[in-house]
Design an enzyme around this catalytic site. Structure first.
Site, PDB file in Angstrom:
ATOM      1  CE  LYS A 111      -3.788  -1.925   2.839  1.00  0.00           C
ATOM      2  NZ  LYS A 111      -4.750  -2.363   4.430  1.00  0.00           N
ATOM      3  CG  HIS A 112       0.427   4.252  -2.445  1.00  0.00           C
ATOM      4  ND1 HIS A 112       1.271   4.442  -3.350  1.00  0.00           N
ATOM      5  CD2 HIS A 112      -1.271   4.703  -3.206  1.00  0.00           C
ATOM      6  CE1 HIS A 112       1.122   4.401  -4.661  1.00  0.00           C
ATOM      7  NE2 HIS A 112      -1.205   3.705  -4.255  1.00  0.00           N
ATOM      8  CB  ALA A 113       4.319   5.774   2.275  1.00  0.00           C
TER       9      ALA A 113
END
EC number: 2.3.1.78
Length: 663
Positions: A296-298
């Protein structure tokens, strides 16, 4: 969608004997067909391995708490959670347990649970809470009445683990309070399915490449025939997003004398392979990536796997823009007609992007008041237009003598583009000026933080600083992304779009760095050593710039690596990675032929179709189905891998049928 039609060259070859044609088909299917069969077999083995009873997800067997604990204290655990039981032996002291993630930079503590005082000596009171296992946790226990810290500890809990925290008095001459953490039941190894999937995938790629290499050695003549016949397919492949192409409807114009056909660039499989790698990773993470946090995106600063794919796609788009434009201009296309084609392609990308990010067909009529305007394809469209027009305005023929120059210190690929570099530096100066000098109401000038509970809650509505302010001012809150990744850890409440206006400037910069890679490939063609030296130099230079900007720190640098902001350090870091990948792919795929790029090559040849298709059909079978255990990483990972493999299969079939979607 358009299917490729037989060219004049194909018609001339049609008179060959049936035996020769059969040999060619056999050669083609012997390599690609066996590769596809191996891919499907591996996917089946992977699914069976991950879903086998008694696999890695021992949640049902290990998540149960001890029998002597009251059922009311048990928490219903979800994915990436552990059960924490707090036992309080302190008389006359109520406790408040606070929690925060170690990845939440300068964050306020959040109340986790309240624990009542012990009713009598030797009989502790207890409370239960679920804690996140994605990152390390920081726990702080305070005296509820006096708001005084009792104890504090840091620990990385494991998924579906069961833990007890005992708070008690210790009498060693001086009365002290101790907090002891014990493991009641061990957590599960939720990362094991990822390791299995990676090893199987790597093995499949190695086996397929080895088989294709053996086939080429055993039947060299058929390999040559296959390469010749596939050249017509390459000529008919559209340059989607600037992919290099052999044909163009504009090639009927008179060829200018200044452009030489002898410099016509070849199609590079490494470029298509790199595009396919970025695209397949994008499909996988968009489908969920097994619900693992690193897919997932940071939340704000830092990098995860999901943060790599979009900038790589932008980078390779820039490379393809230069290779494609050079090819088209060398065939005699006028700049005016090419400008019209660039504008039309950009317009279509933006329109398709707006349609994709507003999937309202199941929710009733679309409200124009809530339409999201920014998005991935929208940014690609704007970036493509700016970079392509910039290259078109200052396009120059590739000098013939450059290809024979022996000096490795030649900078002709850079000096020939000084007007473009000047404008790119102006754009980057604009980004820096707006980011660090634009006054934002209620926020400190130059703020780069997430807002919310970050920075100790001082600037809750300042998410993204100038970038967020510009988007909200020009587009309005309702036309932005409503669920930014910063909301996960930082609990931000304002809308923020990671594909916003200000970040588009740096995506243009990244695409232009991709243009530079394309120029290296063309200016120094047939000089592998010089190409690799320049790839290495760019990789190191951009890496050193990233080191200076970030101070080798996630949060303490001058400009942290940040995907939401598309910060300058994010661009230099990902561009450095991109040059390194080309440094590996180019000699392996195009020079030595040790790997054909399978299976990434096929989706790389049909990138728009795969991207749009995976977005539109995301919630349809066979790309998604109801899971037996929705809180199992193993089941989500299997579903996402199968869905991604299906798009690889679709891309392969379309490639075999010579069907490509061009815009």
């Amino acid at each position: 969608m358009t299917g490729a039609r037989a060219s004049a060259a194909e018609q001339r070859r049609a008179g060959r004997s049936g035996q020769a044609r059969a040999a060619e088909r056999a050669a083609g299917m012997s390599g690609a067909g066996r590769a596809l069969a191996a891919l499907l077999l591996a996917a089946s083995v992977l699914s069976a391995a991950l879903l086998a009873p008694g696999g890695s997800s021992g949640r049902d067997a290990q998540a149960a708490p001890p029998r002597d604990l009251d059922k009311k204290r048990h928490a219903e655990l979800k994915m990436d959670q552990a059960l924490l039981l707090i036992h309080n032996e302190l008389l006359w002291t109520n406790l408040t347990v606070y929690w925060k993630s170690e990845c939440c930079y300068h964050c306020l503590f959040q109340v986790l649970v309240n624990v009542p005082q012990s009713p009598k000596a030797g009989k502790p009171s207890a409370a239960a809470a679920s804690v996140s296992t994605q990152h390390g946790s920081i726990l702080q226990l305070n005296d509820t009445l006096e708001e005084k810290e009792v104890c504090r500890l840091e620990y990385r809990f494991g998924e579906f683990g069961n833990y007890s925290l005992l708070v008690k008095n210790i009498h060693n001459g001086v009365s002290e309070i101790a907090c002891d953490l014990a493991v009641n039941e061990d957590p599960v190894d939720s990362n094991l399915p990822v390791s299995i999937a990676f090893l199987i995938g790597l093995a499949v790629i190695i086996v397929i490449s080895f088989l294709r290499l053996l086939l080429s050695l055993d039947d060299f003549n058929n390999w040559i025939s296959k390469a010749i016949s596939s050249r017509e397919t390459d000529r008919l492949i559209n340059s989607e997003l600037g992919s290099p192409s052999r044909t163009d409807p504009l090639d009927g114009d008179v060829q200018p004398a200044t452009w030489r056909l002898s410099a016509l660039p070849p199609r590079l499989r490494s470029v298509d392979t790199f595009r396919g790698i970025a695209l397949i990773l994008m499909v996988f993470v968009n489908y969920g990536g097994g619900k693992y946090w690193y897919f997932k995106h940071a939340s704000w600063n830092g990098l995860t796997v999901a943060d790599l794919v979009f900038p790589w796609f932008v980078f390779i788009m820039g490379s393809s823009i230069f290779l494609s434009m050079t090819s088209i201009l060398q065939r005699g296309c006028s700049k005016f007609r090419l400008l019209g084609k660039i504008a039309w392609r950009s317009f279509l990308l933006i329109c398709i992007g707006i349609i994709i990010v507003n999937p309202n067909y199941c929710l009733g009529p679309l409200s124009w008041d809530k339409v999201r305007i920014p998005g991935v394809l929208q940014r690609l469209g704007v970036t493509y237009f700016v970079v392509a027009v910039l290259e078109l305005l200052f396009a120059k023929p590739v000098p013939e003598h450059c290809a024979s120059e022996r000096s490795c210190l030649s900078l002709r690929d850079i000096t020939s583009s000084w007007p473009q570099w000047l404008l790119i530096l102006v754009l980057e100066g604009l980004w820096l000026g707006l980011t660090f000098l634009l006054p934002v109401p209620g926020c400190p000038t130059g703020y780069l933080g997430p807002g919310g509970i970050g920075d100790f809650g001082k600037y809750p509505n300042c998410t993204g600083g100038a970038a967020g302010y510009i988007d909200r001012l020009l587009l309005g809150d309702d036309h932005l992304y409503q669920h930014p990744s910063s909301a996960v850890l930082y609990h931000t409440e304002v809308a923020y779009d990671p594909e916003g206006i200000l970040g588009t400037i740096n995506s243009i910069v990244m695409a232009f760095l991709g243009v530079q890679a394309g120029k290296i490939l063309l200016y120094y063609k047939a000089r592998t050593k010089d190409i690799l030296i320049r790839f290495t130099a760019w990789c190191c230079i951009l890496g050193l710039i990233s080191v200076a900007l970030t101070k080798v720190s996630e949060n303490e640098g001058f400009i942290p690596v940040n995907k939401n902001l598309w910060s300058l350090s994010y661009v230099t870091t990902l561009s450095s990675f991109a040059f390194f990948i080309l440094l590996v792919l180019y000699p392996v795929v195009d020079v030595k032929g040790l790997w054909t790029g399978t299976p990434f090559f096929y989706p790389g040849m049909n990138s728009i179709l795969v991207y749009v298709g995976h977005e539109v059909f995301e919630n349809y079978f066979p790309f998604q189905w109801k899971l037996k255990d929705n809180q199992s990483h193993k089941e989500h990972l299997t579903q996402n891998i199968v869905a991604t493999a299906l798009w690889v299969l679709i891309a392969y079939i379309l490639y075999r049928k010579k069907i490509f979607w061009k815009i």
